[in-house]
Design a protein around this motif. Structure first.
Motif: not given
Length: 350
Positions: A1-10, A291-300
């Protein structure tokens, strides 16, 4: 899955980049017109005319109490007014073809409310169109009426008026394109589905539930803002819209869920299944399943209400890419999500 990525950007620089939608006006009798909120429009113009703060006076009778009342110049009709409630920004914006940009320098508002932090007038052009921008101290639902000579706006806490609240989050936006393939850009696909879903909610007469959107334009929202938004709205369901971009992933629709939190009666797995199955059935899409979400950075992972990440397709698969570029298919996906929300509400109320 493509992550939203680059969190906390202005987001300050991009928060006002917006996509226009026409506003709908519902006539109720001959003298009052209910104004429905539109999607976001850019209110910063290139005119050299100066913005100015709006003046306010105290109410002069019971009808003016507890409301924000904006006077209108003579000859202003419903087609001259557009209202936006930018919930996530705590902001009300009124576009008015006032014929005179200086009208509000001499005609004060009535502001018998305690949630208004600031009010300014931003001239949009030399012809007299203005944007009145009202900054609130929090998130409020607004109810607006256009009378013969004014706009009356009253506010309420969404949690006090809706039985169920859903937050829909079309991922990416702004400079974050997401998954891309040929002419398909994930941020646009997600937004287009959200806008189609908004049309369905605007047309629905059922006022027992509300769907809020983290964006209705090409802007990026960071995770901190989204989590605050979910809490402020009092949401009891949350849906992320995304797309896959992996050649090893087959075509079709999939739902991802968080198994960390156990939610009694109607939990994440139930919710993910309900949304995915309705989209598959309505859009005649291939079902890739759950499927169980594997991305630990997701706000889910931080959301403690029924939540799912809905992948609407795989842009790297030719058949999906073609469908995701088809407006009719996008409408069907939105209808499927809507059907899934209705079914989820029914299950939660059992």
């Amino acid at each position: 899955m493509n992550k939203e990525g680059y969190k906390k950007t202005a987001i300050a620089a991009s928060v006002y980049a917006v996509l226009a939608l026409s506003v709908m006006f519902y006539r109720a009798g001959t003298k009052r017109i209910i104004i429905a909120d539109a999607a976001e429009n850019d209110y910063y113009s290139e005119t050299t005319l100066d913005s100015y703060s709006l003046r306010a006076r105290q109410p002069m009778g019971a009808e003016e109490e507890g409301a924000l009342i904006i006077p209108l110049p003579g000859g202003v009709h419903s087609e001259n007014v557009r209202l936006e409630n930018r919930y996530i920004e705590h902001r009300i914006v009124l576009f008015i073809d006032a014929k005179d940009v200086a009208f509000y320098q001499t005609n004060p508002l009535v502001a018998d409310i305690d949630n208004l932090e600031s009010a300014i007038c931003i001239p949009q052009n030399e012809e007299g169109e203005v944007a009145l921008v009202f900054q609130l101290d929090g998130l409020y639902e607004s109810f607006s009426e256009l009378t013969d000579n004014s706009i009356v706006i009253r506010f309420a806490d969404p949690k006090d008026i809706y039985e169920h609240i859903v937050v829909v989050d079309p991922l990416q936006g702004g400079e974050f394109l997401g998954a891309c393939s040929d002419n398909i850009v994930e941020k646009d696909v997600n937004l287009n589905i959200a806008l189609e879903l908004k049309k369905l909610t605007d047309e629905d007469a059922d006022e027992s539930f509300k769907i809020f959107f983290t964006r209705t334009s090409d802007v990026y929202r960071d995770d901190e803002l989204k989590l605050d938004f979910i809490e402020e709205t009092g949401a009891d369901m949350y849906i992320q819209l995304t797309a896959d971009s992996d050649l090893e992933v087959s075509e079709g629709v999939a739902s991802y869920y968080n198994s960390t939190y156990f939610i009694r009666n109607f939990g994440n797995l139930d919710f993910a299944n309900t949304i995915e199955s309705n989209v598959v059935a309505t859009a005649s899409a291939n079902a890739r399943g759950l499927a169980e979400l594997e991305d630990e950075t997701s706000i889910i992972k931080d959301v403690k209400i029924p939540a799912t990440v809905l992948s609407v397709g795989n842009v790297m698969q030719e058949s999906d890419a073609k469908r995701l570029g088809d407006s009719k298919y996008i409408s069907k996906v939105a209808q499927g999500i809507y059907n899934g929300i209705i079914q989820s509400i029914a299950k939660m109320d059992e």
